[in-house]
Design an enzyme around this catalytic site. Structure first.
Site, mmCIF file in Angstrom:
data_model
loop_
_atom_site.group_PDB
_atom_site.id
_atom_site.type_symbol
_atom_site.label_atom_id
_atom_site.label_comp_id
_atom_site.label_asym_id
_atom_site.label_seq_id
_atom_site.Cartn_x
_atom_site.Cartn_y
_atom_site.Cartn_z
ATOM 1 N N TYR A 33 4.996 4.965 15.325
ATOM 2 C CA TYR A 33 3.626 4.428 15.214
ATOM 3 C C TYR A 33 2.605 5.462 15.729
ATOM 4 C CZ TYR A 33 -0.133 0.918 15.885
ATOM 5 O OH TYR A 33 -1.306 0.201 15.836
ATOM 6 N N VAL A 79 0.816 -1.226 0.000
ATOM 7 C CA VAL A 79 0.000 0.000 0.000
ATOM 8 C C VAL A 79 0.847 1.273 0.000
ATOM 9 C CG1 VAL A 79 -1.995 -1.084 1.090
ATOM 10 C CG2 VAL A 79 -0.266 0.030 2.532
ATOM 11 N N LYS A 130 -0.375 7.355 13.657
ATOM 12 C CA LYS A 130 -1.793 7.255 14.025
ATOM 13 C C LYS A 130 -2.364 8.629 14.406
ATOM 14 C CE LYS A 130 -2.205 2.737 13.506
ATOM 15 N NZ LYS A 130 -2.984 2.156 12.402
ATOM 16 N N ASN A 187 -6.487 -0.629 6.135
ATOM 17 C CA ASN A 187 -6.209 -1.196 7.464
ATOM 18 C C ASN A 187 -4.739 -1.558 7.642
ATOM 19 O OD1 ASN A 187 -6.744 -3.217 9.872
ATOM 20 N ND2 ASN A 187 -5.836 -4.429 8.228
#
Ligand code: BGC
Length: 281
Positions: A178, A79, A182, A105
């Site tokens: 991370y 992706v 997010k 996802n």
């Protein structure tokens, strides 16, 4: 009076609220992506199952989607690669004729303290968890606009559901790449929702807490870590199941949530409630 707190999830329910819809789920070979793809199928949707490394997992998802009576097509794509994402959406169109629901996802973790983090560890997480989401969302919005609204399928022109994390609001030392991805995802989601809601394209996120997935395997195989996590960080005292998250995604994809735009559903057993304050504030 004493209470027994059951450490079990209630049986998952997926009514056929997505009948006739076509969904694309990235990272659907395991964990939350796999459960979401299967949940969509149980709710009546056909699914394109994206994976990058785990072909066997993707086959497992396909078998479960077909067992639910729905069409499944597997497509390998990274992706983070623009041309591979474009190719995936072309196949979506060829195989399913439209796109109603897109769940970018796919995500991964490369953990390190900031002063020890390599650029590759930083970039690897940002590329998949943030740029990969942008690339999929861009193609999805293009597809939604091309096809318009078909009210026999859904009141919306399309639905984007981002798989975020409690770490879009909870800082996470040792995982700054991370948490940065997010946290960035949250404002990407809201900005895009602001941009396209007038078209009846609904953009929302699900933010899971600690869920029983391969990403959490070490936390679940060590009794000590599991107990610490369960007892200290999760007020409702059970680990989440992938189906807890899948059911939230199904609801966000269905017309039942037609008036829900640009919001985040935390599926975390209360992890965001500052549980460190329990008995200590
Ligand atoms: C991570 C898990 C972690 C959970 C709660 C998720 O985003 O992927 O590894 O257990 O957040 O900290």
């Amino acid at each position: 009076m004493s209470y027994v707190v059951p450490n079990e999830a209630p049986a998952p329910r997926f009514d056929r609220v997505l009948a006739g819809q076509k969904a694309l789920v990235t990272g659907a070979s395991k964990g939350l992506g796999q459960a979401t793809a299967i949940g969509f199928a149980k709710a009546g949707a056909d699914v394109l199952i994206n994976y990058n490394g785990d072909r066997a997992g993707a086959e497992e998802t396909k078998a479960a989607v077909e067992a639910a009576g729905q069409k499944a097509v597997i497509f390998r794509a990274n992706v983070a690669k623009e041309d591979e994402v474009a190719g995936m959406f072309r196949v979506m169109q060829e195989e399913f004729g439209r796109l109603d629901i897109c769940v970018p996802n796919a995500a991964h973790q490369l953990n390190a303290k900031v002063d020890e983090m390599t650029l590759a560890e930083w970039q690897g997480v940002i590329d998949v968890n943030l740029t990969g989401v942008f690339l999929c969302a861009r193609e999805a919005v293009r597809a939604f606009k091309r096809q318009g609204i078909d009210r026999s399928v859904s009141a919306a022109m399309g639905k984007l559901i981002f798989m975020s994390s409690v770490h879009d609001v909870i800082p996470w030392e040792g995982h700054a790449n991370y948490a940065a991805a997010k946290g960035g995802l949250m404002l990407f989601m809201k900005s895009l929702a602001q941009e396209v809601s007038h078209l009846r394209i609904r953009v929302n996120s699900v933010s899971p807490g600690a869920i029983r997935t391969p990403m959490n395997v070490e936390k679940l195989t060590s009794q000590e870590v599991y107990e610490k996590l369960l007892l200290k960080l999760i007020p409702n005292k059970r680990i989440g199941e992938p189906e807890d998250v899948a059911q939230a995604a199904v609801w966000l994809a269905a017309d039942q949530s037609d008036y829900v735009c640009g919001t985040t559903i935390y599926v975390d057993g209360g992890m965001c409630l500052y549980p460190g304050f329990i008995g200590a504030g």
